[in-house]
Design an enzyme around this catalytic site. Sequence first.
Site, PDB file in Angstrom:
ATOM      1  N   HIS A  34      21.802  14.077  19.041  1.00  0.00           N
ATOM      2  CA  HIS A  34      22.494  15.140  18.276  1.00  0.00           C
ATOM      3  C   HIS A  34      23.282  16.052  19.226  1.00  0.00           C
ATOM      4  CE1 HIS A  34      18.958  14.765  15.256  1.00  0.00           C
ATOM      5  NE2 HIS A  34      20.022  14.289  14.641  1.00  0.00           N
ATOM      6  N   SER A  49      15.343  10.998  14.994  1.00  0.00           N
ATOM      7  CA  SER A  49      14.285  12.010  14.978  1.00  0.00           C
ATOM      8  C   SER A  49      12.979  11.399  14.485  1.00  0.00           C
ATOM      9  CB  SER A  49      14.668  13.165  14.054  1.00  0.00           C
ATOM     10  OG  SER A  49      15.822  13.795  14.532  1.00  0.00           O
ATOM     11  N   ARG A  75      25.722   5.774  14.989  1.00  0.00           N
ATOM     12  CA  ARG A  75      25.033   5.019  16.038  1.00  0.00           C
ATOM     13  C   ARG A  75      25.397   3.542  15.915  1.00  0.00           C
ATOM     14  NH1 ARG A  75      19.428   7.643  14.313  1.00  0.00           N
ATOM     15  NH2 ARG A  75      20.437   6.988  12.393  1.00  0.00           N
ATOM     16  N   LYS A 121      11.694  18.071   0.142  1.00  0.00           N
ATOM     17  CA  LYS A 121      11.350  17.219   1.291  1.00  0.00           C
ATOM     18  C   LYS A 121      10.326  17.896   2.186  1.00  0.00           C
ATOM     19  CE  LYS A 121      13.640  14.609   4.869  1.00  0.00           C
ATOM     20  NZ  LYS A 121      14.867  14.329   5.581  1.00  0.00           N
TER      21      LYS A 121
HETATM   22  O1  PNS Z   1      20.247  14.153   9.251  1.00  0.00           O
HETATM   23  P1  PNS Z   1      20.311  13.645   7.848  1.00  0.00           P
HETATM   24  O2  PNS Z   1      18.989  13.875   7.165  1.00  0.00           O
HETATM   25  O3  PNS Z   1      20.779  12.216   7.765  1.00  0.00           O
HETATM   26  O4  PNS Z   1      21.401  14.541   7.074  1.00  0.00           O
HETATM   27  C1  PNS Z   1      21.707  14.323   5.708  1.00  0.00           C
HETATM   28  C2  PNS Z   1      22.539  15.505   5.158  1.00  0.00           C
HETATM   29  C3  PNS Z   1      21.857  16.827   5.397  1.00  0.00           C
HETATM   30  C4  PNS Z   1      23.891  15.526   5.839  1.00  0.00           C
HETATM   31  C5  PNS Z   1      22.774  15.259   3.646  1.00  0.00           C
HETATM   32  O5  PNS Z   1      21.550  14.953   3.037  1.00  0.00           O
HETATM   33  C6  PNS Z   1      23.379  16.456   2.921  1.00  0.00           C
HETATM   34  O6  PNS Z   1      24.506  16.812   3.158  1.00  0.00           O
HETATM   35  N1  PNS Z   1      22.583  17.077   2.039  1.00  0.00           N
HETATM   36  C7  PNS Z   1      22.997  18.250   1.292  1.00  0.00           C
HETATM   37  C8  PNS Z   1      23.094  17.938  -0.200  1.00  0.00           C
HETATM   38  C9  PNS Z   1      24.452  17.347  -0.533  1.00  0.00           C
HETATM   39  O7  PNS Z   1      25.482  17.964  -0.346  1.00  0.00           O
HETATM   40  N2  PNS Z   1      24.463  16.097  -1.067  1.00  0.00           N
HETATM   41  C10 PNS Z   1      25.678  15.435  -1.457  1.00  0.00           C
HETATM   42  C11 PNS Z   1      26.357  14.697  -0.313  1.00  0.00           C
HETATM   43  S1  PNS Z   1      25.800  13.066  -0.213  1.00  0.00           S
END
Ligand code: PNS
Length: 168
Positions: A20, A131, A93, A44
């Site tokens: 990150h 992670s 990645r 979560k």
């Molecule tokens: O590190 P991650 O868990 O892969 O990140 C995922 C994240 C936080 C980018 C994604 O879950 C997110 O943007 N969540 C916020 C809710 C949202 O906007 N959802 C619609 C977009 S798919």
Amino acid sequence: MKSAVRAVYPGSFDPITNGHIYIVERAAAIFDEVRVGILVNLQKKYTFDVEERHAMASEALSHLPNVVVDHFTGLLVDYMRQWEAKVIIRGLRAMSDFEYEFQMALTNRQLAPGIETFFIITDAQYSYLSSSLIRDIFKLGGAMDNVVPPCVFRRLRERFPALSRREE
Ligand code: PNS
């Protein structure tokens, strides 16, 4: 005068890894301001609560003057609008990341056509890192000190003390 281009790097950061950090460093070299947006999803269960994730990310990124660490709930695009950010940063990645990222980028574009998702390829040395993998290693009594910054390593050891018992 040209206005500053703001980017948001969203994620769970549970915890932040060197992979990150690599992405944030590269984003900070391109965009005027980068906001690391830590998601708080009440549905979560995280290993580290938002205060801990925030503290680790802030410490790990303190060398970057144009980076701010923050957290958000709800839709990413709403958070972006609130902060007047136009760019979503995501790290890539391997090919296995692509499908999920593609779906997310198109969903966000549907929700907010003026916001662009910008992908940064990770460094090869971090291409296998996640992670969840790191959390599992520490949970099972292992340790990897070259994949997370020292402040994260310390907290992982505190959270999963099996390691210190094994080494004594
Ligand atoms: O590190 P991650 O868990 O892969 O990140 C995922 C994240 C936080 C980018 C994604 O879950 C997110 O943007 N969540 C916020 C809710 C949202 O906007 N959802 C619609 C977009 S798919």
